[in-house]
Each structure stands twice: as structure tokens, then as C-alpha cells.
Motif scaffolding. Structure first.
Motif, mmCIF file in Angstrom:
data_model
loop_
_atom_site.group_PDB
_atom_site.id
_atom_site.type_symbol
_atom_site.label_atom_id
_atom_site.label_comp_id
_atom_site.label_asym_id
_atom_site.label_seq_id
_atom_site.Cartn_x
_atom_site.Cartn_y
_atom_site.Cartn_z
ATOM 1 N N MET A 19 14.526 29.805 2.800
ATOM 2 C CA MET A 19 15.963 30.093 2.780
ATOM 3 C C MET A 19 16.253 31.397 2.057
ATOM 4 S SD MET A 19 18.900 29.155 3.867
ATOM 5 C CE MET A 19 18.559 27.486 4.443
ATOM 6 N N ARG A 20 15.523 31.690 0.991
ATOM 7 C CA ARG A 20 15.715 32.954 0.271
ATOM 8 C C ARG A 20 15.413 34.129 1.201
ATOM 9 N NH1 ARG A 20 17.308 34.553 -5.295
ATOM 10 N NH2 ARG A 20 16.812 36.759 -5.346
ATOM 11 N N ASN A 21 14.339 34.017 1.972
ATOM 12 C CA ASN A 21 13.992 35.078 2.917
ATOM 13 C C ASN A 21 15.070 35.258 3.977
ATOM 14 O OD1 ASN A 21 11.550 35.732 1.698
ATOM 15 N ND2 ASN A 21 10.369 34.287 2.942
ATOM 16 N N LYS A 22 15.672 34.151 4.392
ATOM 17 C CA LYS A 22 16.727 34.225 5.405
ATOM 18 C C LYS A 22 17.986 34.897 4.868
ATOM 19 C CE LYS A 22 15.308 29.962 7.802
ATOM 20 N NZ LYS A 22 15.670 28.566 8.146
ATOM 21 N N LEU A 23 18.319 34.600 3.615
ATOM 22 C CA LEU A 23 19.585 35.071 3.061
ATOM 23 C C LEU A 23 19.516 36.440 2.396
ATOM 24 C CD1 LEU A 23 20.951 31.780 1.442
ATOM 25 C CD2 LEU A 23 21.571 32.777 3.646
ATOM 26 N N SER A 24 18.326 36.844 1.955
ATOM 27 C CA SER A 24 18.211 38.109 1.216
ATOM 28 C C SER A 24 18.824 39.307 1.937
ATOM 29 C CB SER A 24 16.742 38.394 0.872
ATOM 30 O OG SER A 24 16.282 37.483 -0.098
ATOM 31 N N PRO A 25 18.636 39.458 3.261
ATOM 32 C CA PRO A 25 19.225 40.622 3.935
ATOM 33 C C PRO A 25 20.748 40.637 3.913
ATOM 34 C CG PRO A 25 17.476 39.643 5.266
ATOM 35 C CD PRO A 25 17.752 38.694 4.169
ATOM 36 N N THR A 26 21.387 39.497 3.608
ATOM 37 C CA THR A 26 22.849 39.456 3.611
ATOM 38 C C THR A 26 23.455 39.926 2.297
ATOM 39 O OG1 THR A 26 23.060 37.184 2.798
ATOM 40 C CG2 THR A 26 22.700 37.468 5.150
ATOM 41 N N PHE A 27 22.606 40.235 1.296
ATOM 42 C CA PHE A 27 23.128 40.626 -0.008
ATOM 43 C C PHE A 27 22.673 42.014 -0.431
ATOM 44 C CE2 PHE A 27 23.662 36.031 -0.214
ATOM 45 C CZ PHE A 27 24.939 35.933 -0.755
#
Length: 504
Positions: A131-139
Motif C-alpha cells: 500500500m505504501r508503494n501504491k500511495l507514495s506517488p500521490t504525495f
């Protein structure tokens, strides 16, 4: 022997066994020669919580009492023996150098039965990494620029509303005012709805956000069970989120998905990025792993963005204004910097000019030091860990680890006059000389706060426009000295924070 006597004898025998087990269990640190605080058999070292002591007071007392006795002391997180870290270098090892042995936070998560607990903050192991890998590009900084106009618009609206309010009553309850601002920002960016809390304090979204922190599914005993035996609680499908909270936010997310997809709406906000992940538009796979997310996962991430973003940011803004109201010279210095910076940009507030407001950043950093909203960092040891340089201290596999970041921040060994508000603690020169582990409001290492950039942005923008337009002073209703809410796990004021506000 009669049946009654037999049952009574059996009952006393069971109670005796339970008492003996508890007695032995709570001697864990004593038999190992590790200093520890004597626990309550039910609440561990949280005795008095919600009634006579706040969480931050408990952590601070333990740190002051046992500092210097070793790299960690014993602490009972309810029933769970825990290592309460006293040494910043050991904290650095846990959070950064030896992170792979301390990946999990150890909080209760049960996404299958309680979908809102499937959030990044609570997830463990492989599920967290994915999940961290999925969300990192959004921040990234680039994504923050997309959301900056929304934040700026809400901050400008805050100024307009406050300007009108003080004509009627100049003594303003600042916590509620800041909470309405950050709720509007998060509601728009995380849930894609036009929240109107600044103009309507009784907005349903605002009321539900408050209930997230006040409504409890479980009592103190249930909460203790959940934190002491999380694996057992998952097996019996135990939930921690009240059903009405889950239903409200799940419905909100589903309605907004349907609305955006039906009308082909894009706002370049956090909700759009989650929607792209759901529809697998951002990236197909990483190392063969599907990078899409489900509706339930989408709701959980939007929910944690709300919880982590609106309350922590509004609390930080409230405490910053509370301190500045007591130090006119500091308040004027930061106002002069804001005014001069905006003048260089022809009065326009841009994303880039935030970086030029160095003293404002110092004020925010010092506020986060004095009022560390999340006063502890939690981890769980995955394999037996011998403390480097101190082999008599071992953190065994499965043990809960407590890092008292708020107590570190108030240590005289790290900050001179630690209870005094002094933004000069964070001059660029002092920050460069200081070990990063000595300032932990956003955590540190691979599991630091993923939304740090966004939180800092909304606080900077909000404070900059407020201080440019208003002067804040203490009044007869200002709570001095500060006392803390005994029922909240985050640092918050026990009383309303009233300040006198006037236009400049």
C-alpha cells in the motif's frame, strides 16, 4: 461435597490461577533486572487514563523517572510488556538502521470485518509495503502543487469568515475555527466534496469528523483487550470502528466514485489519485504485483487522510497561535517576514514562496516540538533484538516498542529550556547540526508520515494568511497554563482556546 461447594471451589481455583498468571506476567521486567513502572492488572501503565491523567502526561512521567537507567525501561501497554525507549540512538536504530526488524506498529487492524482499519497507518508487513508503494506517488511535491490552489482558496475563505466574525465577537475560540478550515480542505481533497464548514459549523461532515474522535465502539476493557490480544480479536471478528462511522464514510466514497466516473470529473486531488489506482490507470504492476486498490481500500486511505490531516493540522495551528499570542515580538517578526515575502511576489501567494518563509517554518517546527500531536511512535519487534553496545538488554520477538517522541522533545539534554517557546531552536544552522532523530513529529525512516508535505502545506498557508491579516492576543478566557485532554490519545487542549483577534 455438594455441587455448590464444588462450583465455589472451582471458581476460587480459577481466580487463583488467573491471579498467579497475572502476578508472574507483570514480573516480566523484574526477573530480567530491567527498571519498570509497577502496572495496574487491567490497564497496565495506563492506570488513570481518561480520568486523572492524559496519555502525554503518562509518557512524560515514565521518561523523566527512568531516563538514564538503561537504553529502555519496562512498560505495560495494557497487558503487553513493552520496551519504552529512553535513548535517542536506540530509537534511531529502530526507526531507520534496523527498520526491517521493526516494520509493524502493532495496532489493531481487521480490514475484512472493519474496512476502515485497512488504512496505511495500521497495516502490517507485506500489506503495508504494498500500500505504501501504491500511495507514495500521490504525495510528491508535484502532486502538492496540484492541490495548492484548493488549500489557498480555503485559507482565503477562512480570512473572510474570521474578518466578519470578529466584528461581532473579537474573542474567538481558535480550535474550532482552525478545525473548520482543515475540515474544508480535507473534505475537498480527500473525499471530493464541497464541504462548507467555515460558513456552516454544524455541517454534517464536520459533525461526523468530530464523532470519529469521540464515539467509541468499545469501553475501556474492550479497548484493553483489543490492544493486548489483537490476533485473538481478529479471529473472533472483533471490530473497533462504530458501524455508523463506517457506513457514513463508505457511502460517501461510493457516491463520489459514481459521481466522478459518470460525469468524467477530474480535480487533481487526492481522491482523483485514489480513483486512478482503483481503475489501475497510474501503473499496472510493480515486480509483478497488482497496483490497483479496491473501493474498501480506497475508503480506508481517504479516511486516514482525513483523520491524520484535519485534526493534527488544526491542533498545530491552534497551538501555534496560542503561543504567538503570548509573544508579541515573535508574532510580529513572523508577520513581517510573511508581508515581505508576498511583496516580493507582487502580493501573490504561490506554492514556491512558502519556502521563502523560513521563520514561519521555525515557528511551526517549534510548535510541533512543544505540542507533538502524536506523542509516541509504536513498533513491534519481529526477531530477538540485542541492543547494540548493551547486550544485557534484549527486545524479544513480538514485543511492543514505545518511542516517546514528545518526551524527547521536552528533554533538556536536547533542547535548552525545553518548556519555553523558542523558534530559534530551529534556525537552519541548528537544524543542520542536530541529529534528525531528535525531532520526530512526523516519525522517521521508511514508515514516516506519508502525508507530511500536505500537512505542512495547509498549516503554512493557513497561518501565513491569518498572521498577515490579524493580530492575536490572549484574553481573559485564554487557558494559561495549558492543560491536556485526558480522553484523547493525541495532544489536545483540555479547554477551549480563546484568543482576542483584531485586523492589522
Amino acid at each position: 461435597m455438594s455441587v455448590t461447594l464444588f462450583l465455589v471451589a472451582t471458581l476460587f481455583g480459577l481466580l487463583g490461577c488467573i491471579f498467579y498468571w497475572l502476578h508472574r506476567h507483570f514480573q516480566y521486567f523484574e526477573v530480567r533486572g530491567i527498571a519498570y513502572e509497577k502496572p495496574n492488572y487491567i490497564l497496565g501503565n495506563f492506570n488513570g487514563i481518561h480520568r486523572t491523567r492524559s496519555f502525554v502526561e503518562i509518557y512524560s512521567k515514565i521518561y523523566k523517572k527512568f531516563k538514564g537507567t538503561g537504553p529502555f525501561c519496562g512498560f505495560f501497554w495494557f497487558q503487553r510488556p513493552s520496551a519504552f525507549i529512553l535513548d535517542t540512538q536506540l530509537a534511531k536504530n529502530i526507526l531507520i538502521k534496523d527498520f526491517n526488524n521493526f516494520v509493524n506498529r502493532g495496532f489493531y487492524t481487521n480490514a475484512e470485518d472493519d474496512p476502515l482499519t485497512g488504512q496505511l497507518f495500521l497495516l502490517e508487513g507485506h500489506r503495508w509495503r504494498t500500500m505504501r508503494n501504491k500511495l507514495s506517488p500521490t504525495f510528491t511535491s508535484g502532486k502538492m502543487k496540484y492541490m495548492f490552489p484548493t488549500v489557498l482558496h480555503k485559507a482565503e475563505e477562512l480570512v473572510r469568515i474570521l474578518s466578519n466574525d470578529i466584528t461581532q465577537e473579537p474573542n474567538v475560540e481558535i480550535r474550532d475555527c482552525m478545525g473548520r478550515y482543515t475540515t474544508d480542505v480535507i473534505g475537498t481533497c480527500a473525499f471530493g466534496i464541497n464541504v462548507n464548514c467555515l460558513q456552516n459549523p454544524d455541517d454534517e461532515f464536520r459533525q461526523m469528523n468530530r464523532r470519529v474522535f469521540t464515539d467509541q465502539r468499545l469501553g475501556r476493557l474492550g479497548f484493553a483487550l483489543l490492544n493486548s490480544f489483537p490476533k485473538f480479536c481478529r479471529k473472533i471478528h472483533m471490530k473497533s470502528t462504530p458501524d455508523h462511522i463506517t457506513d457514513f464514510y463508505m457511502t460517501l466514497v461510493r457516491q463520489n466514485i459514481a459521481h466522478r466516473e459518470k460525469n468524467n470529473i477530474r480535480r487533481n486531488d487526492f481522491f482523483d489519485m485514489l480513483l486512478d489506482l482503483k481503475n489501475n490507470k497510474l501503473i499496472k504492476t510493480v515486480d509483478g504485483e497488482d497496483m490497483s486498490i479496491t473501493v474498501e481500500e480506497m475508503a480506508a486511505q481517504a479516511f486516514v487522510f482525513l483523520v491524520a490531516g484535519f485534526e493534527t493540522s488544526s491542533t498545530t495551528m491552534g497551538f501555534a497561535l496560542y503561543e504567538l499570542a503570548q509573544y508579541d515580538d515573535i508574532q510580529q517578526r513572523v508577520r513581517d517576514e510573511i508581508t515581505a515575502t508576498l511583496a516580493k511576489h507582487n502580493g501573490e501567494f504561490t506554492y514556491e514562496c512558502m519556502k521563502e518563509m523560513v521563520y514561519l517554518e521555525q515557528v511551526i517546527s517549534e510548535t510541533l516540538r512543544l505540542y507533538t500531536v502524536l506523542p509516541v511512535l509504536n513498533r513491534v519487534c519481529m526477531e530477538d533484538y540485542v541492543v547494540p553496545g548493551n547486550p544485557t538488554y534484549v527486545i524479544p520477538k513480538g514485543m511492543h516498542v514505545v518511542i516517546p517522541s514528545g518526551a524527547f522533545h521536552r528533554s533538556a539534554d536536547l533542547y535548552p529550556n525545553p518548556d519555553e517557546f523558542n523558534p530559534d531552536n530551529f534556525t537552519p544552522e541548528k537544524v543542520a547540526q542536530r541529529d534528525g532523530i531528535e525531532w520526530l513529529p512526523f516519525g522517521e525512516g521508511p514508515r514516516n508520515c506519508i502525508g507530511m508535505r500536505f500537512g505542512q502545506m495547509q498549516v503554512r498557508v493557513g497561518l501565513a494568511l491569518l498572521l498577515k491579516n490579524f493580530k492575536f492576543s490572549v484574553c481573559g478566557k485564554t487557558p494559561i497554563p495549558m492543560t491536556y485532554n485526558k480522553k484523547s490519545f493525541i495532544v489536545s487542549s483540555e479547554h477551549d482556546i480563546y484568543l482576542y483577534v483584531k485586523k492589522v
